[in-house]
Design a protein around this motif. Structure first.
Motif, PDB file in Angstrom:
ATOM      1  N   ALA A  86     -14.707   2.076  -1.777  1.00 52.38           N
ATOM      2  CA  ALA A  86     -13.941   3.500  -1.849  1.00 52.38           C
ATOM      3  C   ALA A  86     -13.137   3.270  -3.300  1.00 52.38           C
ATOM      4  CB  ALA A  86     -13.201   3.710  -0.795  1.00 52.38           C
ATOM      5  N   ILE A  87     -12.881   4.378  -4.127  1.00 47.38           N
ATOM      6  CA  ILE A  87     -11.969   4.342  -5.231  1.00 47.38           C
ATOM      7  C   ILE A  87     -10.535   5.060  -4.579  1.00 47.38           C
ATOM      8  CG2 ILE A  87     -11.518   5.255  -7.405  1.00 47.38           C
ATOM      9  CD1 ILE A  87     -14.572   5.571  -7.643  1.00 47.38           C
ATOM     10  N   ILE A  88      -9.498   4.048  -5.014  1.00 51.93           N
ATOM     11  CA  ILE A  88      -8.195   4.530  -4.708  1.00 51.93           C
ATOM     12  C   ILE A  88      -7.237   4.425  -5.925  1.00 51.93           C
ATOM     13  CG2 ILE A  88      -6.009   4.166  -3.361  1.00 51.93           C
ATOM     14  CD1 ILE A  88      -7.756   2.736  -1.022  1.00 51.93           C
ATOM     15  N   ALA A  89      -6.743   5.637  -6.318  1.00 52.29           N
ATOM     16  CA  ALA A  89      -5.974   5.756  -7.308  1.00 52.29           C
ATOM     17  C   ALA A  89      -4.502   5.652  -7.106  1.00 52.29           C
ATOM     18  CB  ALA A  89      -6.072   7.075  -8.279  1.00 52.29           C
ATOM     19  N   ILE A  90      -3.795   4.656  -7.864  1.00 49.12           N
ATOM     20  CA  ILE A  90      -2.302   4.543  -7.730  1.00 49.12           C
ATOM     21  C   ILE A  90      -1.609   4.728  -8.983  1.00 49.12           C
ATOM     22  CG2 ILE A  90      -2.976   2.938  -5.915  1.00 49.12           C
ATOM     23  CD1 ILE A  90      -2.032   0.628  -7.842  1.00 49.12           C
ATOM     24  N   PRO A  91      -0.205   4.951  -8.960  1.00 43.34           N
ATOM     25  CA  PRO A  91       0.511   5.011 -10.274  1.00 43.34           C
ATOM     26  C   PRO A  91       0.621   3.795 -10.990  1.00 43.34           C
ATOM     27  CG  PRO A  91       1.696   5.471  -8.323  1.00 43.34           C
ATOM     28  CD  PRO A  91       0.651   4.984  -7.872  1.00 43.34           C
ATOM     29  N   LYS A  92       0.370   3.915 -12.528  1.00 41.10           N
ATOM     30  CA  LYS A  92       0.437   2.825 -13.597  1.00 41.10           C
ATOM     31  C   LYS A  92       1.695   2.036 -13.415  1.00 41.10           C
ATOM     32  CE  LYS A  92      -1.762   1.977 -17.880  1.00 41.10           C
ATOM     33  NZ  LYS A  92      -2.322   2.710 -19.137  1.00 41.10           N
ATOM     34  N   ASP A  93       2.858   2.742 -13.543  1.00 39.53           N
ATOM     35  CA  ASP A  93       4.161   2.299 -13.381  1.00 39.53           C
ATOM     36  C   ASP A  93       4.260   0.913 -12.614  1.00 39.53           C
ATOM     37  OD1 ASP A  93       7.147   2.685 -13.974  1.00 39.53           O
ATOM     38  OD2 ASP A  93       6.916   2.216 -11.918  1.00 39.53           O
ATOM     39  N   VAL A 100      -5.272 -10.821  -2.079  1.00 42.37           N
ATOM     40  CA  VAL A 100      -6.210 -12.317  -1.601  1.00 42.37           C
ATOM     41  C   VAL A 100      -7.199 -11.644  -0.645  1.00 42.37           C
ATOM     42  CG1 VAL A 100      -3.956 -13.859  -2.000  1.00 42.37           C
ATOM     43  CG2 VAL A 100      -4.548 -12.646   0.176  1.00 42.37           C
ATOM     44  N   LYS A 101      -6.948 -10.735  -0.304  1.00 43.43           N
ATOM     45  CA  LYS A 101      -8.126 -10.046   0.925  1.00 43.43           C
ATOM     46  C   LYS A 101      -8.505  -8.550   0.492  1.00 43.43           C
ATOM     47  CE  LYS A 101      -9.907 -10.463   5.520  1.00 43.43           C
ATOM     48  NZ  LYS A 101      -9.304 -10.930   6.644  1.00 43.43           N
ATOM     49  N   ASN A 102      -9.713  -8.312   0.270  1.00 46.14           N
ATOM     50  CA  ASN A 102     -10.085  -6.832   0.174  1.00 46.14           C
ATOM     51  C   ASN A 102     -11.286  -6.280   0.871  1.00 46.14           C
ATOM     52  OD1 ASN A 102     -10.857  -4.121  -0.932  1.00 46.14           O
ATOM     53  ND2 ASN A 102     -10.621  -4.939  -2.987  1.00 46.14           N
ATOM     54  N   LYS A 103     -11.205  -6.305   2.117  1.00 42.79           N
ATOM     55  CA  LYS A 103     -12.304  -6.408   3.164  1.00 42.79           C
ATOM     56  C   LYS A 103     -13.199  -5.187   2.877  1.00 42.79           C
ATOM     57  CE  LYS A 103      -9.938  -4.317   7.178  1.00 42.79           C
ATOM     58  NZ  LYS A 103      -9.490  -4.418   8.409  1.00 42.79           N
ATOM     59  N   PHE A 104     -12.885  -4.199   2.451  1.00 39.60           N
ATOM     60  CA  PHE A 104     -13.771  -2.945   1.987  1.00 39.60           C
ATOM     61  C   PHE A 104     -14.183  -2.841   0.607  1.00 39.60           C
ATOM     62  CE2 PHE A 104     -11.090  -1.339   5.651  1.00 39.60           C
ATOM     63  CZ  PHE A 104     -12.407  -1.049   6.693  1.00 39.60           C
ATOM     64  N   ASN A 105     -13.610  -4.031  -0.229  1.00 37.98           N
ATOM     65  CA  ASN A 105     -13.935  -4.050  -1.622  1.00 37.98           C
ATOM     66  C   ASN A 105     -13.554  -2.720  -2.313  1.00 37.98           C
ATOM     67  OD1 ASN A 105     -15.267  -6.741  -1.750  1.00 37.98           O
ATOM     68  ND2 ASN A 105     -17.061  -5.864  -0.666  1.00 37.98           N
ATOM     69  N   ILE A 106     -12.451  -2.143  -1.791  1.00 45.31           N
ATOM     70  CA  ILE A 106     -12.014  -0.943  -2.767  1.00 45.31           C
ATOM     71  C   ILE A 106     -11.785  -1.260  -4.034  1.00 45.31           C
ATOM     72  CG2 ILE A 106     -11.124   0.023  -0.499  1.00 45.31           C
ATOM     73  CD1 ILE A 106      -8.419  -0.869  -1.272  1.00 45.31           C
ATOM     74  N   LYS A 107     -11.899  -0.411  -4.896  1.00 45.09           N
ATOM     75  CA  LYS A 107     -11.682  -0.314  -6.410  1.00 45.09           C
ATOM     76  C   LYS A 107     -10.534   0.626  -6.535  1.00 45.09           C
ATOM     77  CE  LYS A 107     -16.726  -0.074  -7.459  1.00 45.09           C
ATOM     78  NZ  LYS A 107     -17.572   0.353  -8.040  1.00 45.09           N
ATOM     79  N   ASP A 154     -11.686   8.512  -3.804  1.00 44.05           N
ATOM     80  CA  ASP A 154     -11.513   9.001  -2.572  1.00 44.05           C
ATOM     81  C   ASP A 154     -10.286   8.747  -1.833  1.00 44.05           C
ATOM     82  OD1 ASP A 154     -14.328   8.246  -1.381  1.00 44.05           O
ATOM     83  OD2 ASP A 154     -14.006   6.855  -2.650  1.00 44.05           O
ATOM     84  N   PHE A 155      -9.139   8.236  -2.239  1.00 46.61           N
ATOM     85  CA  PHE A 155      -7.552   8.453  -1.913  1.00 46.61           C
ATOM     86  C   PHE A 155      -6.980   8.364  -2.863  1.00 46.61           C
ATOM     87  CE2 PHE A 155     -10.177   6.725   1.772  1.00 46.61           C
ATOM     88  CZ  PHE A 155      -9.767   7.671   2.770  1.00 46.61           C
TER      89      PHE A 155
END
Length: 257
Positions: free
Chosen positions: A122-129, A161-168, A185-186
């Motif tokens: 899944a793709i999750i967008a977050i702020p760049k700041d 250190v852990k990304n169990k859903f391999n989210i981007k 996705d989120f």
């Protein structure tokens, strides 16, 4: 000779008072970033006895830089965490002089009604700041989507250190972040961004962060300006019940004040 000395003395005295009058008459400059900050500053300006000029900046760091350079006299708002980080990074001494409110960041989606709907990759967008990105990563850690390394207070994507859903996780400028609701996705949005999009953080987010004092929005000034009478007066205006009611009228239950 005596008359000449007296005349020079009179000229110096008059010049001193002219300079004093000019300095006193100079408006107090308040730096703001968001449209909401501008509205609050306008409200304070309308109520204050102090002559105020509002200066808008692209980012809070631009505002802080101009505060350090004495181009403005105080700014609003930034999180306490952001202020601490700015001072640490720049060996600065900007001081918090008022605490106003906390708006929690949350996870939003146009494609999923629950965070439990997340799928592999899944793709999750977050702020760049940097500060908001760190806050977003903590939120993703809190909800259990990733695990961050221990022993730190600020985080980057490299600290996962852990990304169990391999989210981007995609870092995006806050100015275009809302557009990613159509693509990702989120999306992690601040309370203000969510509110401006017509969302109610309490009811429309799929996950909302827990309250953290370091995320309280504060007002900052230069350390050497703490005793200035005009700044003390404006700080009282900012801390007034009228200002807090004005903020509540806009945000309602979407903030903690």
């Amino acid at each position: 000779m005596i008359k000449s000395k007296k005349m020079k003395l009179i000229i110096k005295i008059n010049l001193f008072f002219l300079i004093g009058t000019f300095l006193f008459a100079a408006p107090l400059k308040i730096g703001v970033v968001s449209d909401f900050d501008y509205k609050v500053a306008e409200f304070i300006k309308s109520k204050s006895e102090v002559d105020i000029e509002i200066v808008k900046f692209e980012t809070i760091d631009d505002s802080n830089d101009n505060l350090v350079k004495r181009k403005i006299d105080l700014n609003l708002f930034q999180t306490l965490d952001h202020l601490k980080n700015y001072n640490s990074k720049n060996k600065g001494s900007l001081k918090k002089v008022a605490e106003l409110y906390i708006y929690p960041i949350g996870i939003y989606s146009k494609n999923h009604s629950s965070i439990k709907d997340i799928e592999e990759g899944a793709i999750i967008a977050i702020p760049k700041d940097k500060i908001e990105a760190s806050r977003s990563l903590k939120l993703l850690n809190e909800v259990g989507l990733i695990e961050l390394s221990s022993g730190k207070t600020t985080f980057k994507k490299e600290d996962i250190v852990k990304n169990k859903f391999n989210i981007k996780i995609v870092e995006v400028s806050s100015t275009i972040l809302p557009r990613f609701l159509e693509i990702a996705d989120f999306v992690v949005l601040s309370g203000e961004e969510a509110f401006n999009l017509g969302y109610s953080p309490e009811s429309d987010s799929v996950f909302l962060e827990n309250v953290n004092y370091n995320n309280i929005n504060v007002v900052a000034v230069r350390e050497k300006s703490l005793k200035r009478r005009d700044i003390i007066r404006v700080i009282k205006d900012i801390n007034s019940k009228e200002t807090k009611l004005f903020i509540l009228e806009i945000y309602g239950d979407n903030i903690i004040i």
